[in-house]
Design an enzyme around this catalytic site. Structure first.
Site, PDB file in Angstrom:
ATOM      1  N   CYS A  24      -0.378   4.311   2.531  1.00 28.69           N
ATOM      2  CA  CYS A  24      -0.207   4.266   3.989  1.00 28.69           C
ATOM      3  C   CYS A  24       0.334   2.918   4.432  1.00 28.69           C
ATOM      4  O   CYS A  24       1.507   2.812   4.735  1.00 28.69           O
ATOM      5  CB  CYS A  24      -1.488   4.645   4.716  1.00 28.69           C
ATOM      6  SG  CYS A  24      -2.975   3.877   4.095  1.00 28.69           S
ATOM      7  N   SER A  25      -0.417   1.921   4.537  1.00 31.14           N
ATOM      8  CA  SER A  25       0.049   0.549   4.813  1.00 31.14           C
ATOM      9  C   SER A  25      -1.153  -0.359   4.985  1.00 31.14           C
ATOM     10  O   SER A  25      -1.168  -1.213   5.848  1.00 31.14           O
ATOM     11  CB  SER A  25       0.967   0.477   6.028  1.00 31.14           C
ATOM     12  OG  SER A  25       0.384   1.094   7.147  1.00 31.14           O
ATOM     13  N   CYS A  26      -2.178  -0.130   4.126  1.00 29.25           N
ATOM     14  CA  CYS A  26      -3.367  -0.961   4.194  1.00 29.25           C
ATOM     15  C   CYS A  26      -2.991  -2.439   4.081  1.00 29.25           C
ATOM     16  O   CYS A  26      -2.105  -2.803   3.307  1.00 29.25           O
ATOM     17  CB  CYS A  26      -4.321  -0.616   3.055  1.00 29.25           C
ATOM     18  SG  CYS A  26      -4.834   1.103   3.091  1.00 29.25           S
ATOM     19  N   CYS A  86       0.866  -1.165   0.000  1.00 24.87           N
ATOM     20  CA  CYS A  86       0.000   0.000   0.000  1.00 24.87           C
ATOM     21  C   CYS A  86       0.904   1.216   0.000  1.00 24.87           C
ATOM     22  O   CYS A  86       1.530   1.532   1.017  1.00 24.87           O
ATOM     23  CB  CYS A  86      -0.917   0.030   1.222  1.00 24.87           C
ATOM     24  SG  CYS A  86      -1.819   1.601   1.372  1.00 24.87           S
TER      25      CYS A  86
END
Lengths: 232, 151, 121
Positions: A122-124, A119
């Protein structure tokens, strides 16, 4: 001197309250007093976080390898298929969470296509079924570089793919969440679901490793301690 | 290897990021607070995460939730100047929090391990928005230490 | 404080999930189907977006039609009945990055867009 484990001894506990522990409580209480959220809502989201166990996704892949009908469900309705491995995306919030949503998709590797997930925004990450994201997954180092230099980044994880295998990067930038279904490796003929589950590690489900008989965990990166340890 | 372009954040977020000033209280916690890695090692505890990690994650989620269906509709209205900060449905939407966490992790809190870093960044974001007052926070932490140490 | 009903999302999504709660709200069928070639529009980006800069102007192929959902850039002020179809679009890496090695010309990248970002090629 005997070092036999004393089975009656309680497990060790950290017997002090760190400033970080106190900070978390303080921030939370102040937020609740300000009406930013209710204690009840916080409890529900925390319960969600606490129910996130290690890799039910591994069992989902193992089951799919063994059962073609289940595999069809996994590929067409992964949220429904999650229930078979004990993950109910709608519980306890009733609607998923702002980070997780409820559109899970499984990326099926083939002998000629290997998937890897990132991602960039963000860091999904598909936490309800895969657990918490590794720290490296959250870093700009991974997120910025994987989309542009995927083979180099995979090589840094020890995974070098031949040119005949196409690398397909999935940048999960919206509400869909992804796990990778690796190709079932050779040497697993006749294996049980439990045996197969064991070798599908978290890193295999992200796409930075391939499952191998005998490899049941991916080495945790050492904790990077502060250069100037706080307690000195 | 050339540095790839910075992941896209809106213009005024980039401006905010350039103006990170340390918060004295958080600097103090950064210097003197004991991180989980050290505590776990000292006490022989094998849990990979501190006991407050799931509560922190619950807090991040609940701050990102609100009446908005779209994760970023609230952010967009704020960025467009259409609504004042305190009229936003979600007090701290996910992307804002993560962008700031990335910035802070590269600057003020770069030597702090995870998840202490996430906690400090969250607190910093809340303070920056006027949602948490550092003086109130400091007093509350003292009271909590006393409350939890009481026998 | 906010005029909005803070429980609105929970009311519409509970029991269904998000994005499922928006099914049927795009007001019509998806404009594109799997296999269509599309270009990512480089729309003015004054405000917030989830459309990555690295895909702007690139041409790809629709790989999956995913779901209906309000677009993240949506103008709507809590009008949750306004949605778009979303698509996973697949690109050749050699089209996205000038220095991507020709030896790996079959490598691809796919990512998701709401309909407003796509135009037919």
């Amino acid at each position: 001197m005997s070092h036999d484990h004393d089975h009656n001894a309680p497990a060790p506990l950290v017997d002090e309250i760190s400033d970080f522990e106190a900070l978390e409580i303080a921030v939370r209480e102040i937020c609740i007093e300000k009406g930013l959220f209710s204690a009840e809502d916080h409890r529900k989201f925390t319960e969600f976080a606490e129910h996130i166990g290690p890799t039910p996704a591994a069992r989902m892949v193992a089951k799919a390898w063994l059962d073609p009908e289940y595999k069809k469900l996994v590929m067409t309705d992964a949220i429904a298929a999650s229930k078979a491995v004990g993950v109910d995306y709608l519980n306890p919030t009733g609607f998923g969470t702002p980070s997780d949503y409820t559109d899970l998709r499984v990326l099926e590797d083939t002998p000629s296509v290997h998937h890897v997930v990132v991602c960039t925004l963000c860091s999904c990450y598909p936490r309800p079924i895969l657990g918490f994201q590794p720290e490296w997954y959250r870093t700009p180092n991974y997120r910025r570089r994987l989309v542009r230099w995927p083979r180099q980044v995979l090589a840094e994880f020890g995974l070098t793919l031949p040119a005949e295998v196409d690398v397909r990067v999935e940048d999960s930038n919206q509400k869909c969440r992804f796990i990778v279904m690796p190709v079932r490796p050779a040497g697993t003929e006749g294996w049980t679901e439990d045996q197969l589950t064991e070798i599908v590690t978290r890193d295999c489900l992200i796409g930075v490793a391939l499952p191998k008989p005998g490899v049941t965990s991916n080495l945790e990166l050492r904790v990077h301690h502060a250069a100037k340890p706080a307690h000195h | 290897m050339p540095v790839p372009e910075k992941m896209h954040a809106p213009a005024d977020m980039a401006e905010c990021a350039a103006n990170w000033t340390p918060v004295p209280l958080l600097e103090e916690i950064k210097e003197h607070g004991r991180v989980w890695g050290d505590l776990a090692e000292q006490y022989g505890v094998t849990n990979p995460d501190p006991p407050w990690k799931t509560s922190l994650d619950g807090m991040c989620e609940v701050l990102a939730s609100g009446s908005c269906s779209s994760m970023a509709a609230a952010e967009k209205r704020w960025l467009a100047g259409d609504v004042a900060r305190d009229a936003m449905d979600a007090p701290l939407p996910l992307l804002e929090r993560r962008w700031e966490e990335d910035e802070l992790s590269a600057t003020l809190y770069q030597d702090v391990p995870f998840p202490e870093r996430q906690l400090l960044a969250l607190t910093h974001s809340l303070i920056k928005r006027g949602l948490v007052d550092p003086e109130v926070l400091k007093a509350r932490m003292k009271e909590i230490h006393e409350r939890l140490a009481a026998t | 404080m906010s005029q909005h009903d803070r429980t609105h999302h929970a009311k519409i999504a509970t029991g269904k999930g998000d994005p499922q709660c928006f099914a049927g709200t795009a007001g019509g069928p998806p404009m594109f189907k799997v296999g269509d070639r599309v270009r990512i529009k480089d729309m003015p980006d004054i405000f917030y977006t989830r459309c990555q800069v690295y895909t702007r102007g690139a041409v790809g192929v629709v790989a999956v039609v995913t779901h209906e959902s309000p677009a993240p850039e949506d103008e709507a002020w809590g009008h949750v009945d306004k949605s778009e179809w979303f698509y996973i679009v697949r690109f050749k890496q050699t089209d996205l990055w000038p220095e991507y090695p020709a030896a790996f010309a079959n490598d691809t990248l796919q990512t998701e867009f709401s309909e407003r970002w796509l135009e037919a090629v």
